[in-house]
Design a protein around this motif. Structure first.
Motif, PDB file in Angstrom:
ATOM      1  N   ALA A  28       4.584 -10.298 164.695  1.00 53.92           N
ATOM      2  CA  ALA A  28       3.403  -9.735 164.036  1.00 53.92           C
ATOM      3  C   ALA A  28       2.129  -9.922 164.844  1.00 53.92           C
ATOM      4  O   ALA A  28       1.213  -9.102 164.750  1.00 53.92           O
ATOM      5  CB  ALA A  28       3.232 -10.368 162.657  1.00 53.92           C
ATOM      6  N   ALA A  46       0.997  -1.138 163.022  1.00 50.61           N
ATOM      7  CA  ALA A  46       1.153  -1.510 161.612  1.00 50.61           C
ATOM      8  C   ALA A  46       2.603  -1.825 161.279  1.00 50.61           C
ATOM      9  O   ALA A  46       2.893  -2.749 160.511  1.00 50.61           O
ATOM     10  CB  ALA A  46       0.637  -0.388 160.718  1.00 50.61           C
ATOM     11  N   GLY A  47       3.531  -1.100 161.865  1.00 50.65           N
ATOM     12  CA  GLY A  47       4.954  -1.379 161.639  1.00 50.65           C
ATOM     13  C   GLY A  47       5.358  -2.739 162.166  1.00 50.65           C
ATOM     14  O   GLY A  47       6.149  -3.461 161.543  1.00 50.65           O
ATOM     15  N   SER A  48       4.813  -3.118 163.298  1.00 54.71           N
ATOM     16  CA  SER A  48       5.117  -4.436 163.865  1.00 54.71           C
ATOM     17  C   SER A  48       4.617  -5.550 162.962  1.00 54.71           C
ATOM     18  O   SER A  48       5.315  -6.541 162.738  1.00 54.71           O
ATOM     19  CB  SER A  48       4.467  -4.571 165.242  1.00 54.71           C
ATOM     20  OG  SER A  48       4.955  -3.597 166.118  1.00 54.71           O
ATOM     21  N   VAL A  49       3.416  -5.385 162.450  1.00 56.39           N
ATOM     22  CA  VAL A  49       2.859  -6.401 161.553  1.00 56.39           C
ATOM     23  C   VAL A  49       3.686  -6.471 160.276  1.00 56.39           C
ATOM     24  O   VAL A  49       3.970  -7.561 159.763  1.00 56.39           O
ATOM     25  CB  VAL A  49       1.378  -6.093 161.248  1.00 56.39           C
ATOM     26  CG1 VAL A  49       0.831  -7.037 160.191  1.00 56.39           C
ATOM     27  CG2 VAL A  49       0.546  -6.188 162.512  1.00 56.39           C
ATOM     28  N   LEU A  50       4.125  -5.342 159.761  1.00 57.20           N
ATOM     29  CA  LEU A  50       4.940  -5.317 158.553  1.00 57.20           C
ATOM     30  C   LEU A  50       6.299  -5.989 158.776  1.00 57.20           C
ATOM     31  O   LEU A  50       6.743  -6.782 157.943  1.00 57.20           O
ATOM     32  CB  LEU A  50       5.139  -3.878 158.075  1.00 57.20           C
ATOM     33  CG  LEU A  50       5.960  -3.706 156.810  1.00 57.20           C
ATOM     34  CD1 LEU A  50       5.219  -4.332 155.626  1.00 57.20           C
ATOM     35  CD2 LEU A  50       6.226  -2.249 156.540  1.00 57.20           C
ATOM     36  N   LEU A  51       6.955  -5.701 159.888  1.00 59.99           N
ATOM     37  CA  LEU A  51       8.243  -6.336 160.184  1.00 59.99           C
ATOM     38  C   LEU A  51       8.088  -7.853 160.334  1.00 59.99           C
ATOM     39  O   LEU A  51       8.912  -8.624 159.840  1.00 59.99           O
ATOM     40  CB  LEU A  51       8.852  -5.743 161.455  1.00 59.99           C
ATOM     41  CG  LEU A  51       9.335  -4.299 161.367  1.00 59.99           C
ATOM     42  CD1 LEU A  51       9.736  -3.795 162.743  1.00 59.99           C
ATOM     43  CD2 LEU A  51      10.484  -4.181 160.398  1.00 59.99           C
ATOM     44  N   ALA A  53       5.760  -9.695 158.939  1.00 59.91           N
ATOM     45  CA  ALA A  53       5.471 -10.260 157.613  1.00 59.91           C
ATOM     46  C   ALA A  53       6.746 -10.392 156.780  1.00 59.91           C
ATOM     47  O   ALA A  53       6.923 -11.387 156.062  1.00 59.91           O
ATOM     48  CB  ALA A  53       4.446  -9.390 156.886  1.00 59.91           C
ATOM     49  N   VAL A  54       7.643  -9.422 156.876  1.00 60.16           N
ATOM     50  CA  VAL A  54       8.908  -9.506 156.139  1.00 60.16           C
ATOM     51  C   VAL A  54       9.722 -10.694 156.627  1.00 60.16           C
ATOM     52  O   VAL A  54      10.310 -11.432 155.826  1.00 60.16           O
ATOM     53  CB  VAL A  54       9.704  -8.180 156.269  1.00 60.16           C
ATOM     54  CG1 VAL A  54      11.126  -8.342 155.780  1.00 60.16           C
ATOM     55  CG2 VAL A  54       9.004  -7.071 155.513  1.00 60.16           C
ATOM     56  N   VAL A  79      16.084  -7.092 160.194  1.00 59.05           N
ATOM     57  CA  VAL A  79      14.687  -6.806 160.546  1.00 59.05           C
ATOM     58  C   VAL A  79      14.426  -7.159 162.004  1.00 59.05           C
ATOM     59  O   VAL A  79      13.703  -6.441 162.706  1.00 59.05           O
ATOM     60  CB  VAL A  79      13.735  -7.556 159.587  1.00 59.05           C
ATOM     61  CG1 VAL A  79      12.311  -7.514 160.088  1.00 59.05           C
ATOM     62  CG2 VAL A  79      13.810  -6.957 158.203  1.00 59.05           C
ATOM     63  N   SER A  87       8.983  -2.489 167.703  1.00 57.64           N
ATOM     64  CA  SER A  87       7.859  -3.377 167.947  1.00 57.64           C
ATOM     65  C   SER A  87       7.896  -3.987 169.340  1.00 57.64           C
ATOM     66  O   SER A  87       8.326  -5.122 169.516  1.00 57.64           O
ATOM     67  CB  SER A  87       7.875  -4.504 166.903  1.00 57.64           C
ATOM     68  OG  SER A  87       6.959  -5.494 167.246  1.00 57.64           O
TER      69      SER A  87
END
Length: 128
Positions: A28, A46-51, A53-54, A79, A87
């Motif tokens: 992230a 944004a996708g990298s940060v979301l992955l 965070a998951v 993930v 990412s």
């Protein structure tokens, strides 16, 4: 207090959760570059940060709800593999490898069996 910490840590998949959280933070943080670089990345950042965070949530859920460790381990590995493609090579491969290892440790962890109230008798060896 140290004894309580050790008991808490041994009652859950601590090291797998820690590796998973570190891998998620690593995935992230890499796209959180200065604003000029983020504007060039666009939606991919944004996708990298979301992955990431998951993955952090999966590591924390394994700590605080160890009964969901199998689900957290499988989702973490999935993930992490997804982050490889979406990412920056999964945090320059470090995040993906750490995520897969952390997910495997979460999935493979088993709680200690409670001690039995009646010890079973040991079979005696007969000498012939």
């Amino acid at each position: 207090m140290l004894l309580r910490w050790r008991r808490w840590r041994r009652g859950r998949p601590f090291w797998g959760g820690l590796i998973t959280v570190v891998a998620g933070v690593e995935i992230a943080v890499i796209p959180l570059a200065p604003m000029k670089v983020m504007l060039h990345q666009g939606v991919a950042g944004a996708g990298s940060v979301l992955l990431g965070a998951v993955m952090v949530v999966m590591g924390l859920s394994a700590w605080f709800a160890p009964q969901y460790r199998s689900l957290a381990g499988i989702l973490t590995a999935m993930v992490a593999a997804t982050a490889l493609v979406l990412s920056n090579l999964g945090g320059f491969l470090i995040g993906t490898v750490a995520g897969v290892i952390g997910g495997a440790m979460l999935f493979g962890w088993q709680p200690d069996a409670p001690p039995s109230p009646h010890p079973s008798p040991q079979p005696s060896e007969e000498t012939v």
